[in-house]
Motif scaffolding. Structure first.
Motif, PDB file in Angstrom:
ATOM      1  N   TYR A   5       0.831  -1.202   0.000  1.00  0.00           N
ATOM      2  CA  TYR A   5       0.000   0.000   0.000  1.00  0.00           C
ATOM      3  C   TYR A   5       0.865   1.251   0.000  1.00  0.00           C
ATOM      4  CZ  TYR A   5      -3.278   3.557   1.606  1.00  0.00           C
ATOM      5  OH  TYR A   5      -4.031   4.711   1.711  1.00  0.00           O
ATOM      6  N   GLY A   6       1.872   1.273   0.851  1.00  0.00           N
ATOM      7  CA  GLY A   6       2.750   2.444   0.889  1.00  0.00           C
ATOM      8  C   GLY A   6       3.453   2.680  -0.426  1.00  0.00           C
ATOM      9  N   LEU A   7       3.846   1.601  -1.080  1.00  0.00           N
ATOM     10  CA  LEU A   7       4.584   1.703  -2.330  1.00  0.00           C
ATOM     11  C   LEU A   7       3.691   2.169  -3.479  1.00  0.00           C
ATOM     12  CD1 LEU A   7       7.545   1.106  -3.146  1.00  0.00           C
ATOM     13  CD2 LEU A   7       6.772  -1.167  -3.861  1.00  0.00           C
ATOM     14  N   PHE A   8       2.465   1.663  -3.533  1.00  0.00           N
ATOM     15  CA  PHE A   8       1.575   1.921  -4.666  1.00  0.00           C
ATOM     16  C   PHE A   8       0.581   3.054  -4.423  1.00  0.00           C
ATOM     17  CE2 PHE A   8       3.031  -2.303  -5.794  1.00  0.00           C
ATOM     18  CZ  PHE A   8       3.066  -2.274  -7.185  1.00  0.00           C
ATOM     19  N   CYS A   9       0.576   3.622  -3.233  1.00  0.00           N
ATOM     20  CA  CYS A   9      -0.475   4.572  -2.856  1.00  0.00           C
ATOM     21  C   CYS A   9      -0.682   5.668  -3.897  1.00  0.00           C
ATOM     22  CB  CYS A   9      -0.138   5.180  -1.501  1.00  0.00           C
ATOM     23  SG  CYS A   9      -1.426   6.232  -0.817  1.00  0.00           S
ATOM     24  N   HIS A  10       0.387   6.290  -4.379  1.00  0.00           N
ATOM     25  CA  HIS A  10       0.283   7.402  -5.319  1.00  0.00           C
ATOM     26  C   HIS A  10       0.830   7.060  -6.697  1.00  0.00           C
ATOM     27  CE1 HIS A  10       0.170  10.309  -1.647  1.00  0.00           C
ATOM     28  NE2 HIS A  10      -1.029   9.870  -1.968  1.00  0.00           N
ATOM     29  N   VAL A  11       0.902   5.772  -7.010  1.00  0.00           N
ATOM     30  CA  VAL A  11       1.505   5.360  -8.271  1.00  0.00           C
ATOM     31  C   VAL A  11       0.709   5.856  -9.481  1.00  0.00           C
ATOM     32  CG1 VAL A  11       0.336   3.126  -8.590  1.00  0.00           C
ATOM     33  CG2 VAL A  11       2.721   3.401  -9.311  1.00  0.00           C
ATOM     34  N   GLY A  12      -0.554   6.202  -9.265  1.00  0.00           N
ATOM     35  CA  GLY A  12      -1.348   6.747 -10.358  1.00  0.00           C
ATOM     36  C   GLY A  12      -0.805   8.066 -10.884  1.00  0.00           C
ATOM     37  N   MET A  13      -0.068   8.803 -10.063  1.00  0.00           N
ATOM     38  CA  MET A  13       0.441  10.113 -10.495  1.00  0.00           C
ATOM     39  C   MET A  13       1.457  10.005 -11.629  1.00  0.00           C
ATOM     40  SD  MET A  13       0.751  12.255  -6.935  1.00  0.00           S
ATOM     41  CE  MET A  13      -0.730  12.740  -6.032  1.00  0.00           C
ATOM     42  N   PRO A  14       2.546   9.223 -11.487  1.00  0.00           N
ATOM     43  CA  PRO A  14       3.466   9.125 -12.617  1.00  0.00           C
ATOM     44  C   PRO A  14       2.845   8.499 -13.851  1.00  0.00           C
ATOM     45  CG  PRO A  14       4.082   7.575 -10.893  1.00  0.00           C
ATOM     46  CD  PRO A  14       3.050   8.491 -10.311  1.00  0.00           C
ATOM     47  N   VAL A  15       1.893   7.582 -13.653  1.00  0.00           N
ATOM     48  CA  VAL A  15       1.221   6.985 -14.817  1.00  0.00           C
ATOM     49  C   VAL A  15       0.385   8.038 -15.538  1.00  0.00           C
ATOM     50  CG1 VAL A  15      -0.476   5.251 -15.540  1.00  0.00           C
ATOM     51  CG2 VAL A  15       1.239   4.676 -13.811  1.00  0.00           C
ATOM     52  N   LEU A  16      -0.339   8.863 -14.799  1.00  0.00           N
ATOM     53  CA  LEU A  16      -1.100   9.953 -15.408  1.00  0.00           C
ATOM     54  C   LEU A  16      -0.172  10.951 -16.088  1.00  0.00           C
ATOM     55  CD1 LEU A  16      -3.822  10.579 -12.691  1.00  0.00           C
ATOM     56  CD2 LEU A  16      -4.295  10.222 -15.114  1.00  0.00           C
ATOM     57  N   LEU A  17       0.931  11.246 -15.460  1.00  0.00           N
ATOM     58  CA  LEU A  17       1.864  12.218 -16.027  1.00  0.00           C
ATOM     59  C   LEU A  17       2.410  11.746 -17.370  1.00  0.00           C
ATOM     60  CD1 LEU A  17       3.083  14.971 -15.237  1.00  0.00           C
ATOM     61  CD2 LEU A  17       4.984  13.735 -14.200  1.00  0.00           C
ATOM     62  N   GLN A  18       2.604  10.450 -17.502  1.00  0.00           N
ATOM     63  CA  GLN A  18       3.123   9.889 -18.744  1.00  0.00           C
ATOM     64  C   GLN A  18       2.045   9.759 -19.819  1.00  0.00           C
ATOM     65  OE1 GLN A  18       4.913   6.149 -17.592  1.00  0.00           O
ATOM     66  NE2 GLN A  18       6.385   7.125 -16.223  1.00  0.00           N
ATOM     67  N   SER A  19       0.775   9.696 -19.419  1.00  0.00           N
ATOM     68  CA  SER A  19      -0.286   9.364 -20.369  1.00  0.00           C
ATOM     69  C   SER A  19      -1.198  10.518 -20.752  1.00  0.00           C
ATOM     70  CB  SER A  19      -1.166   8.237 -19.790  1.00  0.00           C
ATOM     71  OG  SER A  19      -0.416   7.072 -19.534  1.00  0.00           O
ATOM     72  N   VAL A  20      -1.325  11.509 -19.874  1.00  0.00           N
ATOM     73  CA  VAL A  20      -2.357  12.533 -20.048  1.00  0.00           C
ATOM     74  C   VAL A  20      -1.714  13.905 -20.241  1.00  0.00           C
ATOM     75  CG1 VAL A  20      -4.336  13.669 -18.971  1.00  0.00           C
ATOM     76  CG2 VAL A  20      -3.997  11.202 -18.676  1.00  0.00           C
ATOM     77  N   ARG A  21      -2.030  14.515 -21.350  1.00  0.00           N
ATOM     78  CA  ARG A  21      -1.508  15.853 -21.616  1.00  0.00           C
ATOM     79  C   ARG A  21      -2.081  16.860 -20.624  1.00  0.00           C
ATOM     80  NH1 ARG A  21      -1.570  18.105 -27.685  1.00  0.00           N
ATOM     81  NH2 ARG A  21      -0.327  16.185 -27.808  1.00  0.00           N
ATOM     82  N   GLY A  22      -1.230  17.687 -20.099  1.00  0.00           N
ATOM     83  CA  GLY A  22      -1.667  18.720 -19.172  1.00  0.00           C
ATOM     84  C   GLY A  22      -1.737  18.295 -17.729  1.00  0.00           C
ATOM     85  N   TYR A  23      -1.384  17.020 -17.441  1.00  0.00           N
ATOM     86  CA  TYR A  23      -1.502  16.573 -16.053  1.00  0.00           C
ATOM     87  C   TYR A  23      -0.484  17.269 -15.149  1.00  0.00           C
ATOM     88  CZ  TYR A  23      -1.884  13.724 -11.887  1.00  0.00           C
ATOM     89  OH  TYR A  23      -2.059  13.318 -10.583  1.00  0.00           O
ATOM     90  N   GLY A  24       0.681  17.608 -15.682  1.00  0.00           N
ATOM     91  CA  GLY A  24       1.659  18.336 -14.877  1.00  0.00           C
ATOM     92  C   GLY A  24       1.104  19.651 -14.368  1.00  0.00           C
TER      93      GLY A  24
END
Length: 289
Positions: free
Chosen positions: A147-166
């Motif tokens: 849980y600690g490791l994956f808790c915010h893993v959605g952020m780098p995935v979104l950053l790589q996939s979605v324009r404007g997420y930064g």
């Protein structure tokens, strides 16, 4: 929200909704092998774990570095020079957790100023979660670490996939009128909790982990009897782990802790005095992480 409902939600969003454009990195082959070796019956497959540890030079170096750190190298011990020696000194379970963190970190690289120190903080969170789990009877250490490791893993995935997420991350971090995930949803019709749950689902990790990641900003779950107790414990421990991390880093308490600490402590039957004691004991582990 039941586990099956989360599966269905993710499947719909993946098929026709906002998750269609999300690119999920494949689960590393070595991680799949590691999970199989650690859950082999009746005992973990030690030879296979050793082969996995030796399969990547950098991962082997990580185990040796930890084994020879001040936390493990006591007076009179000679430094470890082989992976086998390192794993023996650290212990099998802790070695497997270190290998998991290494493999996940390299499967989802982060090269953005928006997420500076992302994996460093994720590793610290995982260490804090594992520590908390050891203090609480019945809580699974490996699940808490994941849980600690994956808790915010959605952020780098979104950053790589979605324009404007930064830009969304900058906006969400600056706004005080609404939660972080509300800004994510307003701008992209999804958020890092949903995407993190999708990563866990695609990688075939524990369903309790998928649920806890999906709900880790839905703190009403702490008082919701329809949510599995293990999931609620992960969410509550996550709030506490983040608080202890921030204390370690000399940061002010965050809004999630201010608003939900009493609910988290009550669910886990803890007191503020417990946390004061934990803070002192946990600091050397966070220093090492």
């Amino acid at each position: 929200m039941k586990t099956q409902a989360v599966h269905q939600e993710l499947d719909r969003a993946r098929a026709t909704g906002p998750l269609r454009q999300i690119q999920i990195p494949p689960c590393p082959e070595l991680l799949t092998r590691l999970r199989a070796a650690m859950t082999a019956h009746p005992h973990p497959d030690l030879e296979e774990v050793g082969r996995i540890a030796a399969a990547d030079v950098a991962m082997s170096a990580t185990l040796l570095r930890v084994a020879n750190s001040p936390l493990h190298l006591v007076a009179g011990h000679v430094p470890c020079t082989t992976v086998g020696q390192a794993m023996y000194r650290i212990g099998l379970d802790e070695s497997a957790r270190l290998m998991q963190a290494f493999l996940v970190r390299h499967a989802i690289p982060v090269n953005s100023p928006h997420l500076s120190r992302f994996w460093q903080r994720s590793t610290k969170r995982a260490v804090a979660m594992a520590f908390i789990a050891r203090q609480l009877p019945g809580m699974q250490v490996d699940l808490a670490y994941g849980y600690g490791l994956f808790c915010h893993v959605g952020m780098p995935v979104l950053l790589q996939s979605v324009r404007g997420y930064g830009a969304t991350m900058v906006e969400a971090g600056a706004r005080i009128d609404r939660p972080y995930i509300a800004t994510e949803n307003a701008n992209h019709r999804t958020d890092h909790a949903v995407v993190g749950a999708l990563v866990v689902k695609v990688w075939h990790l524990a369903p309790e982990l998928m649920m806890a990641i999906r709900l880790h900003h839905d703190f009403d779950a702490l008082g919701d009897d329809s949510v599995e107790p293990e999931v609620r414990s992960l969410i509550a421990a996550g709030v506490i782990a983040e608080h202890l991390m921030r204390q370690h880093e000399g940061l002010d308490e965050d809004a999630d802790w201010a608003a939900n600490r009493e609910a988290a402590l009550a669910w886990l039957h803890l007191t503020h005095e417990d946390l004061e004691h934990w803070d002192e004991t946990l600091r050397p582990l966070l220093d090492e992480a």
